[in-house]
Design a protein around this motif. Sequence first.
Motif, PDB file in Angstrom:
ATOM      1  N   PHE A 177       0.833  -1.202   0.000  1.00 53.88           N
ATOM      2  CA  PHE A 177       0.000   0.000   0.000  1.00 53.88           C
ATOM      3  C   PHE A 177       0.869   1.254   0.000  1.00 53.88           C
ATOM      4  N   PRO A 178       0.351   2.344  -0.601  1.00 56.47           N
ATOM      5  CA  PRO A 178       1.067   3.622  -0.520  1.00 56.47           C
ATOM      6  C   PRO A 178       1.108   4.100   0.922  1.00 56.47           C
ATOM      7  N   LYS A 179       2.058   4.960   1.225  1.00 54.39           N
ATOM      8  CA  LYS A 179       2.323   5.322   2.614  1.00 54.39           C
ATOM      9  C   LYS A 179       2.146   6.816   2.878  1.00 54.39           C
ATOM     10  N   GLY A 180       1.714   7.100   4.107  1.00 51.80           N
ATOM     11  CA  GLY A 180       1.652   8.453   4.614  1.00 51.80           C
ATOM     12  C   GLY A 180       2.270   8.518   5.992  1.00 51.80           C
ATOM     13  N   THR A 181       2.221   9.678   6.603  1.00 56.84           N
ATOM     14  CA  THR A 181       2.749   9.884   7.955  1.00 56.84           C
ATOM     15  C   THR A 181       1.631  10.364   8.856  1.00 56.84           C
ATOM     16  N   VAL A 182       1.578   9.814  10.060  1.00 54.09           N
ATOM     17  CA  VAL A 182       0.527  10.172  11.017  1.00 54.09           C
ATOM     18  C   VAL A 182       1.166  10.600  12.324  1.00 54.09           C
ATOM     19  N   ARG A 183       0.746  11.765  12.811  1.00 55.83           N
ATOM     20  CA  ARG A 183       1.203  12.280  14.111  1.00 55.83           C
ATOM     21  C   ARG A 183       0.046  12.132  15.105  1.00 55.83           C
ATOM     22  N   VAL A 184       0.330  11.495  16.235  1.00 53.22           N
ATOM     23  CA  VAL A 184      -0.698  11.238  17.248  1.00 53.22           C
ATOM     24  C   VAL A 184      -0.320  11.960  18.550  1.00 53.22           C
ATOM     25  N   PRO A 185      -1.020  13.063  18.898  1.00 49.14           N
ATOM     26  CA  PRO A 185      -0.777  13.703  20.196  1.00 49.14           C
ATOM     27  C   PRO A 185      -1.285  12.791  21.323  1.00 49.14           C
ATOM     28  N   VAL A 186      -0.479  12.573  22.344  1.00 46.98           N
ATOM     29  CA  VAL A 186      -0.871  11.732  23.474  1.00 46.98           C
ATOM     30  C   VAL A 186      -0.642  12.498  24.772  1.00 46.98           C
ATOM     31  N   GLU A 187      -1.496  12.212  25.756  1.00 50.92           N
ATOM     32  CA  GLU A 187      -1.390  12.895  27.052  1.00 50.92           C
ATOM     33  C   GLU A 187      -1.743  11.923  28.168  1.00 50.92           C
ATOM     34  N   ASN A 188      -0.952  11.968  29.225  1.00 47.00           N
ATOM     35  CA  ASN A 188      -1.237  11.173  30.423  1.00 47.00           C
ATOM     36  C   ASN A 188      -2.058  12.036  31.368  1.00 47.00           C
ATOM     37  N   ASP A 189      -3.367  11.805  31.372  1.00 46.66           N
ATOM     38  CA  ASP A 189      -4.249  12.609  32.229  1.00 46.66           C
ATOM     39  C   ASP A 189      -4.707  11.787  33.444  1.00 46.66           C
TER      40      ASP A 189
ATOM     41  N   ILE B  18      -8.769   8.784  11.592  1.00 46.01           N
ATOM     42  CA  ILE B  18      -8.389   9.687  10.507  1.00 46.01           C
ATOM     43  C   ILE B  18      -8.273   8.876   9.219  1.00 46.01           C
ATOM     44  N   ASP B  19      -8.488   9.521   8.092  1.00 45.03           N
ATOM     45  CA  ASP B  19      -8.327   8.886   6.780  1.00 45.03           C
ATOM     46  C   ASP B  19      -6.915   9.200   6.290  1.00 45.03           C
TER      47      ASP B  19
ATOM     48  N   LEU C 296      -0.466  13.860   8.454  1.00 45.07           N
ATOM     49  CA  LEU C 296      -1.713  14.264   9.091  1.00 45.07           C
ATOM     50  C   LEU C 296      -1.592  14.097  10.600  1.00 45.07           C
ATOM     51  N   THR C 297      -2.313  14.939  11.334  1.00 46.86           N
ATOM     52  CA  THR C 297      -2.322  14.890  12.799  1.00 46.86           C
ATOM     53  C   THR C 297      -3.716  14.486  13.273  1.00 46.86           C
ATOM     54  N   THR C 298      -3.769  13.515  14.150  1.00 48.75           N
ATOM     55  CA  THR C 298      -5.052  13.017  14.665  1.00 48.75           C
ATOM     56  C   THR C 298      -5.517  13.848  15.850  1.00 48.75           C
ATOM     57  N   GLY C 299      -6.702  13.507  16.343  1.00 46.95           N
ATOM     58  CA  GLY C 299      -7.141  14.058  17.613  1.00 46.95           C
ATOM     59  C   GLY C 299      -6.291  13.500  18.752  1.00 46.95           C
ATOM     60  N   LYS C 300      -6.428  14.088  19.939  1.00 46.07           N
ATOM     61  CA  LYS C 300      -5.592  13.714  21.081  1.00 46.07           C
ATOM     62  C   LYS C 300      -6.013  12.363  21.652  1.00 46.07           C
ATOM     63  N   MET C 301      -5.000  11.542  21.963  1.00 46.18           N
ATOM     64  CA  MET C 301      -5.223  10.269  22.631  1.00 46.18           C
ATOM     65  C   MET C 301      -4.939  10.433  24.119  1.00 46.18           C
ATOM     66  N   ASP C 302      -5.934  10.171  24.948  1.00 40.34           N
ATOM     67  CA  ASP C 302      -5.743  10.188  26.399  1.00 40.34           C
ATOM     68  C   ASP C 302      -5.250   8.816  26.854  1.00 40.34           C
ATOM     69  N   LEU C 303      -4.082   8.771  27.444  1.00 44.49           N
ATOM     70  CA  LEU C 303      -3.480   7.514  27.862  1.00 44.49           C
ATOM     71  C   LEU C 303      -4.010   7.079  29.224  1.00 44.49           C
ATOM     72  N   PHE C 304      -4.319   5.809  29.350  1.00 40.37           N
ATOM     73  CA  PHE C 304      -4.750   5.232  30.615  1.00 40.37           C
ATOM     74  C   PHE C 304      -4.465   3.739  30.555  1.00 40.37           C
ATOM     75  N   VAL C 305      -4.606   3.073  31.673  1.00 39.77           N
ATOM     76  CA  VAL C 305      -4.373   1.634  31.724  1.00 39.77           C
ATOM     77  C   VAL C 305      -5.678   0.932  31.372  1.00 39.77           C
ATOM     78  N   PRO C 306      -5.761   0.265  30.223  1.00 35.04           N
ATOM     79  CA  PRO C 306      -7.021  -0.363  29.814  1.00 35.04           C
ATOM     80  C   PRO C 306      -7.345  -1.582  30.667  1.00 35.04           C
ATOM     81  N   ASP C 307      -8.646  -1.865  30.803  1.00 38.75           N
ATOM     82  CA  ASP C 307      -9.071  -3.046  31.559  1.00 38.75           C
ATOM     83  C   ASP C 307      -9.746  -4.067  30.662  1.00 38.75           C
TER      84      ASP C 307
END
Length: 485
Positions: free
Chosen positions: A166-178, A242-243, A250-261
Amino acid sequence: MNDTRLSRPHRTFAVDTSPTHPAPPPPHSPRPFGRGFLLWIVLFAASLSLVGRAASLTLEGATAPISPAAAGSIAFVNAATGDEIRLIEPDGSNNRRLWAHGLADPHGVYAVDTLSWRPDASEIAFTSSHENWCSIDLTDIFAVAVDGRNYRRITQAPSCAGLSAFPKGTVRVPVENDNIFGESYTGFVYFQGAPSVLPVSLPPGGSTVLTFNDVADFGDGVPQVGVIVHPSGREISFATAIDVKAGQTLTTGKMDLFVPDIVWEARSPTWRSSGDQIGYILNFNSMFTLPPNPPPLVLGQELQTNQSVLPSFIDHLAWGPPSRAQQLLYRGGEPFDSQGVYLTQEFSAAAGQKLVSHEVWEDIRGLAWLPDGSGFVYAVEETDDSFQSIRANIFEYNFATKQSKRLTNFGDQFVGEVSVSPDGRQIVFDRSASQEPYAPADLYIINRDGSGLRLLAKNGRAPAWSPGALKTPQRAFMPVVVRPR
């Protein structure tokens, strides 16, 4: 029954969903302690480099004759390594490798599980965790032809290697530990279509931007998302959808980091008798079906359209033979309650009929249809007076009589997965001296009347008897013309 790409799983009850196990975590299958830490190490390294023996009903060692109608081969997982699928003939001859993932796994954190034959015996679907560093899932469904070719990922397609097409792009993912408890976060993040996970470690309130290079663009209108990857579980961040566009950053929306259950995982593959669909279980109790060569990222159609009525945890999904082509068997259980074998219709809104019921501590370890559709066989644990599992034996359920009968009487051994010969006269199963799911196990064959128990192969588990003679794919070759000089 729409073809869905992403849907949040129904969260029902907490089970151990950490990567301390490379395979699905049914309540009866606690995984060996410490694998989560080992998988953590392996993921970090990858990210840096990439960016009753005597109580049997029969005399053990007796010969179970192989009838001509029991033709075909038996596929199984190498129990010594957990990293390869092997084939063997019912008489014990020609034990050979079919496929292996070939990845370095010194800590044993990857494992292959649960094999299912395509009805024409041309290929096998199976569960494995060996590509969980380039998938949103901890385990996925794969398929491979009987000649070892045409390997591919069915769930969350394509495979890791398939991303190169597949053709390639670049994705930036803002992450925050809240984290509201003021705890640091250390784990990983994966973005669909990326070649691997990226590590992240943030103090409370900390933030950063993760840059995923070489992210596959699966086409216009195909959303791709990021997922939190942690030893305790996995969780999708829908805010990052994101597409991806080839050649763009492209830059995505912010990912809130947490410990998943919870954990995202695909498991328990089963072929429809028509050979055009593969059913599977997603997470705790969602049933889906996919074609054998699905487009990228699709989950497929829902096999059961009202998840809320299903038991809280299901596994051992098994589509019926041609005489019961629209029916499915599965094991379903409730925490602190009971479990049993259910019969339901494909695309139904009902849980189906509970045919066999057992206490919550009497775990059903294996389930297989009889080829003529007259019933099924299953392996279930049995307990002592203190409710401790001391063995697991094989039983047969008959639809006409609505009764189960015992086929084995092992006093201190545990039967696991079971599979029935094409003529319905014999059963192959794995057997271990331990209740643990990845304990050393061997393969045995027994007649349906409980006679003729014999060892088939050492170091084998999760057997699957092919529905007939193996069908090797036909390949075309172009003639070579040698011109005289």
